[in-house]
Scaffold this active site. Structure first.
Site, PDB file in Angstrom:
ATOM      1  CE  LYS A 112     -33.939   6.529 -31.840  1.00 35.68           C
ATOM      2  NZ  LYS A 112     -34.200   7.318 -30.600  1.00 35.68           N
TER       3      LYS A 112
ATOM      4  CD  GLU B   4     -31.649   9.460 -28.580  1.00 36.06           C
ATOM      5  OE1 GLU B   4     -31.803   9.083 -27.401  1.00 36.06           O
ATOM      6  OE2 GLU B   4     -32.456   9.179 -29.473  1.00 36.06           O
TER       7      GLU B   4
ATOM      8  CB  CYS C  48     -31.743   5.765 -28.165  1.00 38.97           C
ATOM      9  SG  CYS C  48     -32.639   5.491 -26.612  1.00 38.97           S
TER      10      CYS C  48
ATOM     11  CG  ASN D 166     -32.348  11.151 -32.775  1.00 41.09           C
ATOM     12  OD1 ASN D 166     -31.167  11.407 -32.559  1.00 41.09           O
ATOM     13  ND2 ASN D 166     -33.179  10.701 -31.836  1.00 41.09           N
TER      14      ASN D 166
ATOM     15  CD  GLU E 214     -36.782   9.409 -30.258  1.00 39.53           C
ATOM     16  OE1 GLU E 214     -36.045   9.305 -31.247  1.00 39.53           O
ATOM     17  OE2 GLU E 214     -36.610   8.759 -29.211  1.00 39.53           O
TER      18      GLU E 214
ATOM     19  CG  ASN F 122     -31.585  11.208 -24.246  1.00 39.00           C
ATOM     20  OD1 ASN F 122     -31.480  12.082 -23.396  1.00 39.00           O
ATOM     21  ND2 ASN F 122     -30.877  11.212 -25.364  1.00 39.00           N
TER      22      ASN F 122
HETATM   23  N1  CDT Z   1     -34.490   7.865 -27.140  1.00 37.79           N
HETATM   24  C1  CDT Z   1     -35.066   6.644 -27.220  1.00 37.79           C
HETATM   25  O1  CDT Z   1     -35.092   6.024 -28.273  1.00 37.79           O
HETATM   26  N2  CDT Z   1     -35.626   6.166 -26.095  1.00 37.79           N
HETATM   27  C2  CDT Z   1     -36.366   4.949 -26.001  1.00 37.79           C
HETATM   28  C3  CDT Z   1     -37.331   5.046 -24.883  1.00 37.79           C
HETATM   29  C4  CDT Z   1     -38.322   3.974 -24.862  1.00 37.79           C
HETATM   30  S1  CDT Z   1     -39.537   4.083 -26.097  1.00 37.79           S
HETATM   31  C5  CDT Z   1     -40.554   5.377 -25.638  1.00 37.79           C
HETATM   32  C6  CDT Z   1     -35.515   3.707 -25.817  1.00 37.79           C
HETATM   33  O2  CDT Z   1     -35.702   2.744 -26.571  1.00 37.79           O
HETATM   34  O3  CDT Z   1     -34.713   3.654 -24.881  1.00 37.79           O
END
Ligand code: CDT
Length: 299
Positions: free
Chosen positions: A122, A46, A167, A106, A141, A192
């Protein structure tokens, strides 16, 4: 049998000031390595062209727009498109997209023979909209992106039916079921994921478990392959989990990353193995009971 090698290209950290050209050179090096191993496609993470910028609060388009691509490919990313076409290996890439209408997403694309044949934006955007100073870092986000408007497309590619998610989407069973119902045989995704989750730090030690749990359940319950690529390591003071892996339709992890740096992981997949699950325990036509699932789509 539709058997071939797939790869993922896990990325180590990308610095805040690292130019696109440097990130693209790293992606090209991994694509070359994957091609040497005979891979048919490679999955990158991502937002693979920049640092994970939603960790920083920014106000105003001048600062924000610098993180977004207004064209794909563009001059910085063209070398990746060219190398992929030359070596005959397809790739999946996540990036921040600003459309000509000024909308921000995204986004992930799948590129085969130099052509974008699949695109996803996304849908499950995590985090928050305003600066929350109590956090060690932000997860903005919901501030920087609009919810994706393409649904969960499934498209032809790599001799099969492919899907994508991004993600946080992987934590939601609805994502996987939509892709499974769409007929996806292989789902590609990047992530990420910080090791530290500020609203519930008591879960920090579970980040790898929840990652694997989500990917393995998604694969098994829908009888599809999963190729999941992390951005990993300490990026601008924030630790991102690695754990990139390839999961079979049985839910078994067949290959996984051993580092939190740039690393190519490969495995042999057989798309025809989806039927082991989809013609049996999760034969949707025979056993699914949508008439009893109304609450799932009620707002
Ligand atoms: N990039 C992304 O979606 N990361 C989230 C982090 C936790 S929610 C703040 C994930 O679901 O891994």
């Amino acid at each position: 049998h539709r058997r071939y090698i797939v790869a993922l290209g896990q990325l180590g950290p990308i610095a805040r000031e690292e130019p696109r050209a440097s990130a693209v050179a790293r992606l090209c090096a991994m694509l070359e390595e994957a091609a040497k191993r005979g891979a048919r496609l490679i999955v990158f993470p991502e937002l693979a062209l920049t640092s994970f910028f939603p960790r920083w609060y920014m106000d105003g388009p001048a600062e924000i727009d610098a993180w977004f691509e207004t064209e794909m490919p563009n001059a910085a990313v063209q070398p990746l498109f060219d190398l992929s076409a030359d070596l005959g290996i397809a790739f999946h890439l996540g990036y921040a997209e600003k459309t000509p209408e000024g909308r921000y997403f995204n986004t992930a694309i799948f590129v085969e023979n130099g052509v974008i044949v699949g695109k996803y934006r996304k849908i499950h955007l995590p985090g928050h909209r305003q600066n929350e100073e109590w956090r060690a870092f932000q997860h903005l986000e919901k501030r920087y992106f609009e919810k994706g408007d393409l649904g969960f497309p499934v498209f032809d590619g790599a001799d099969g039916r492919l899907g994508m998610c991004i993600c946080n989407d992987r934590r939601w069973p609805e994502t996987w079921r939509m892709l499974g119902l769409g007929g996806a045989e292989l789902v590609m995704l990047g992530y990420n994921t910080p090791q530290h989750y500020p609203p519930a730090p008591e879960h920090d030690h579970l980040q790898h478990f929840h990652n694997a749990l989500s990917l393995q359940a998604g694969a098994y319950q829908n009888g599809l392959w999963v190729v999941a690529a992390a951005k990993a390591g300490r990026e601008e003071g924030c630790d991102l989990i690695g754990g990139s892996c390839i999961v079979a339709p049985t839910g078994e992890i067949v290959a996984s990353a051993a580092t939190v740096a740039d690393e190519v992981v490969t495995a042999m997949v057989d798309l025809d193995r989806c039927a082991e699950i989809r013609a049996n325990i999760f034969n949707f036509a025979a056993h699914r009971e949508p008439g009893d699932y109304g609450l799932i789509t009620a707002p």
